[in-house]
Scaffold this motif. Structure first.
Motif, PDB file in Angstrom:
ATOM      1  N   ARG A   7      30.516  93.330  66.723  1.00 43.49           N
ATOM      2  CA  ARG A   7      31.760  94.058  66.965  1.00 43.49           C
ATOM      3  C   ARG A   7      32.910  93.125  67.292  1.00 43.49           C
ATOM      4  O   ARG A   7      34.052  93.343  66.880  1.00 43.49           O
ATOM      5  CB  ARG A   7      31.519  95.032  68.126  1.00 43.49           C
ATOM      6  CG  ARG A   7      32.531  96.161  68.234  1.00 43.49           C
ATOM      7  CD  ARG A   7      32.550  97.020  66.991  1.00 43.49           C
ATOM      8  NE  ARG A   7      33.165  98.309  67.255  1.00 43.49           N
ATOM      9  CZ  ARG A   7      33.681  99.095  66.322  1.00 43.49           C
ATOM     10  NH1 ARG A   7      33.656  98.699  65.060  1.00 43.49           N
ATOM     11  NH2 ARG A   7      34.211 100.243  66.631  1.00 43.49           N
ATOM     12  N   ARG A   8      32.643  92.076  68.026  1.00 46.66           N
ATOM     13  CA  ARG A   8      33.697  91.138  68.414  1.00 46.66           C
ATOM     14  C   ARG A   8      34.316  90.491  67.175  1.00 46.66           C
ATOM     15  O   ARG A   8      35.536  90.336  67.093  1.00 46.66           O
ATOM     16  CB  ARG A   8      33.116  90.057  69.331  1.00 46.66           C
ATOM     17  CG  ARG A   8      34.159  89.224  70.051  1.00 46.66           C
ATOM     18  CD  ARG A   8      33.495  88.246  71.007  1.00 46.66           C
ATOM     19  NE  ARG A   8      34.471  87.623  71.897  1.00 46.66           N
ATOM     20  CZ  ARG A   8      35.231  86.596  71.561  1.00 46.66           C
ATOM     21  NH1 ARG A   8      35.124  86.084  70.344  1.00 46.66           N
ATOM     22  NH2 ARG A   8      36.097  86.099  72.418  1.00 46.66           N
ATOM     23  N   ALA A  33      42.707  99.112  67.799  1.00 50.92           N
ATOM     24  CA  ALA A  33      41.671  99.947  68.397  1.00 50.92           C
ATOM     25  C   ALA A  33      41.528 101.267  67.643  1.00 50.92           C
ATOM     26  O   ALA A  33      40.407 101.721  67.368  1.00 50.92           O
ATOM     27  CB  ALA A  33      42.014 100.205  69.861  1.00 50.92           C
ATOM     28  N   MET A  38      37.819 102.592  68.443  1.00 53.15           N
ATOM     29  CA  MET A  38      37.395 102.182  69.778  1.00 53.15           C
ATOM     30  C   MET A  38      38.563 102.255  70.733  1.00 53.15           C
ATOM     31  O   MET A  38      39.705 102.500  70.329  1.00 53.15           O
ATOM     32  CB  MET A  38      36.846 100.756  69.741  1.00 53.15           C
ATOM     33  CG  MET A  38      37.884  99.709  69.346  1.00 53.15           C
ATOM     34  SD  MET A  38      37.285  97.984  69.412  1.00 53.15           S
ATOM     35  CE  MET A  38      35.953  97.999  68.230  1.00 53.15           C
ATOM     36  N   SER A  39      38.306 102.041  71.992  1.00 50.28           N
ATOM     37  CA  SER A  39      39.385 102.032  72.974  1.00 50.28           C
ATOM     38  C   SER A  39      40.038 100.657  73.025  1.00 50.28           C
ATOM     39  O   SER A  39      39.407  99.640  72.693  1.00 50.28           O
ATOM     40  CB  SER A  39      38.845 102.386  74.362  1.00 50.28           C
ATOM     41  OG  SER A  39      38.024 101.340  74.855  1.00 50.28           O
ATOM     42  N   LYS A  40      41.288 100.634  73.458  1.00 45.24           N
ATOM     43  CA  LYS A  40      41.980  99.368  73.639  1.00 45.24           C
ATOM     44  C   LYS A  40      41.260  98.531  74.690  1.00 45.24           C
ATOM     45  O   LYS A  40      41.217  97.290  74.605  1.00 45.24           O
ATOM     46  CB  LYS A  40      43.427  99.619  74.045  1.00 45.24           C
ATOM     47  CG  LYS A  40      44.261  98.369  74.195  1.00 45.24           C
ATOM     48  CD  LYS A  40      45.705  98.719  74.536  1.00 45.24           C
ATOM     49  CE  LYS A  40      46.545  97.471  74.773  1.00 45.24           C
ATOM     50  NZ  LYS A  40      47.958  97.830  75.107  1.00 45.24           N
ATOM     51  N   THR A  42      38.149  98.189  75.081  1.00 40.22           N
ATOM     52  CA  THR A  42      37.045  97.450  74.474  1.00 40.22           C
ATOM     53  C   THR A  42      37.530  96.108  73.939  1.00 40.22           C
ATOM     54  O   THR A  42      36.858  95.080  74.087  1.00 40.22           O
ATOM     55  CB  THR A  42      36.419  98.265  73.329  1.00 40.22           C
ATOM     56  OG1 THR A  42      35.925  99.499  73.848  1.00 40.22           O
ATOM     57  CG2 THR A  42      35.277  97.499  72.680  1.00 40.22           C
ATOM     58  N   ILE A  43      38.722  96.116  73.329  1.00 35.74           N
ATOM     59  CA  ILE A  43      39.292  94.871  72.816  1.00 35.74           C
ATOM     60  C   ILE A  43      39.599  93.920  73.965  1.00 35.74           C
ATOM     61  O   ILE A  43      39.292  92.725  73.900  1.00 35.74           O
ATOM     62  CB  ILE A  43      40.567  95.156  71.993  1.00 35.74           C
ATOM     63  CG1 ILE A  43      40.225  96.008  70.770  1.00 35.74           C
ATOM     64  CG2 ILE A  43      41.240  93.847  71.572  1.00 35.74           C
ATOM     65  CD1 ILE A  43      41.411  96.386  69.919  1.00 35.74           C
ATOM     66  N   HIS A  45      38.189  93.865  76.806  1.00 36.31           N
ATOM     67  CA  HIS A  45      36.911  93.398  77.353  1.00 36.31           C
ATOM     68  C   HIS A  45      36.398  92.174  76.603  1.00 36.31           C
ATOM     69  O   HIS A  45      35.889  91.225  77.197  1.00 36.31           O
ATOM     70  CB  HIS A  45      35.877  94.524  77.280  1.00 36.31           C
ATOM     71  CG  HIS A  45      34.468  94.080  77.554  1.00 36.31           C
ATOM     72  ND1 HIS A  45      34.016  93.761  78.815  1.00 36.31           N
ATOM     73  CD2 HIS A  45      33.414  93.870  76.707  1.00 36.31           C
ATOM     74  CE1 HIS A  45      32.752  93.385  78.749  1.00 36.31           C
ATOM     75  NE2 HIS A  45      32.361  93.442  77.490  1.00 36.31           N
ATOM     76  N   HIS A  46      36.549  92.199  75.282  1.00 36.64           N
ATOM     77  CA  HIS A  46      36.044  91.103  74.455  1.00 36.64           C
ATOM     78  C   HIS A  46      36.945  89.874  74.486  1.00 36.64           C
ATOM     79  O   HIS A  46      36.455  88.734  74.449  1.00 36.64           O
ATOM     80  CB  HIS A  46      35.879  91.565  73.008  1.00 36.64           C
ATOM     81  CG  HIS A  46      34.649  92.380  72.764  1.00 36.64           C
ATOM     82  ND1 HIS A  46      33.381  91.854  72.822  1.00 36.64           N
ATOM     83  CD2 HIS A  46      34.486  93.697  72.458  1.00 36.64           C
ATOM     84  CE1 HIS A  46      32.484  92.795  72.561  1.00 36.64           C
ATOM     85  NE2 HIS A  46      33.132  93.929  72.325  1.00 36.64           N
TER      86      HIS A  46
END
Length: 221
Positions: A7-8, A33, A38-40, A42-43, A45-46
């Protein structure tokens, strides 16, 4: 060079495409996102920040270019061959890593003073130093005319960095044909004896073929 997976990697690839298309400032993590479902958060987070994503984009591309040039130069020894190979590699990157190349080159001054870009600047300087070494070797061997090595390196670097502005892959010319025109002009001004220049600049010749094979092997991994 190993490719990031999962995903990253998908997030970074999408970010790269957005920067290539819209520019860094207009690239919005919320839009990325939404596109990826996905949620912002999540981005974040990565990667933490958009700036960090740009750093990774730049570092990945520079490492890929360096790896390719090193691999090609293992098969080509003469300074004129190595300089020609570098030019062909820059042209081929316009196709095999189109989004990353455009994103990087259109935003060349973005984050230029950012301490986090220190590694990218180090990689860029390493590649430029490799070119300088070959230019000096060619001068010492009597292959190249005496020139200001630093100035010629920057001139060469600058000319290939702007290729993205006008070269549209798939519209009339192959990257090898584009590389051929650059080799003809750049090496044509350096060589003491231009006999054999047509061999170095041949889009179907040994130098261009070695470059194409190297990128094909890299993509297959």
């Amino acid at each position: 060079m190993a490719r990031p997976a999962g995903r990253r990697a998908e997030i970074l690839e999408t970010f790269t495409r957005h920067v290539a298309e819209f520019g860094y400032e207009r690239t919005n993590l919320g839009n990325i996102a939404k596109e990826l479902g996905m949620s912002k958060g999540t981005i974040v987070h990565h990667f933490g920040t958009k700036a960090q994503m740009m750093r990774e984009l730049e570092a990945n591309l520079m490492n890929r270019q360096l790896d390719a040039v090193r691999s090609v130069w293992e098969r080509l020894d003469k300074p004129q061959e190595r300089i020609a190979a570098f030019v062909f590699a820059c042209a081929v990157l316009q196709v095999v890593a189109r989004d990353a190349t455009v994103a990087s080159q259109r935003e060349v001054v973005q984050l230029a003073d950012d301490p986090g870009m220190q590694e990218v600047r180090k990689l860029r300087h390493e590649l430029q130093h490799m070119i300088e070494v070959e230019l000096r070797r060619g001068i010492d061997d009597g292959v190249f005319r005496p020139v200001d090595v630093g100035a010629v390196t920057l001139q060469m670097w600058g000319s290939v960095q702007w290729m993205w502005v006008w070269f549209q892959p798939g519209r009339g010319h192959t990257p090898e044909e584009i590389g051929s025109t650059f080799v003809d002009i750049l090496l044509g001004g350096l060589l003491v004896d231009r006999f054999g220049l047509n061999v170095l600049s041949d889009p179907n010749g040994e130098v261009a073929t070695v470059v194409s094979e190297t990128f094909a092997a890299d993509s297959a991994r």
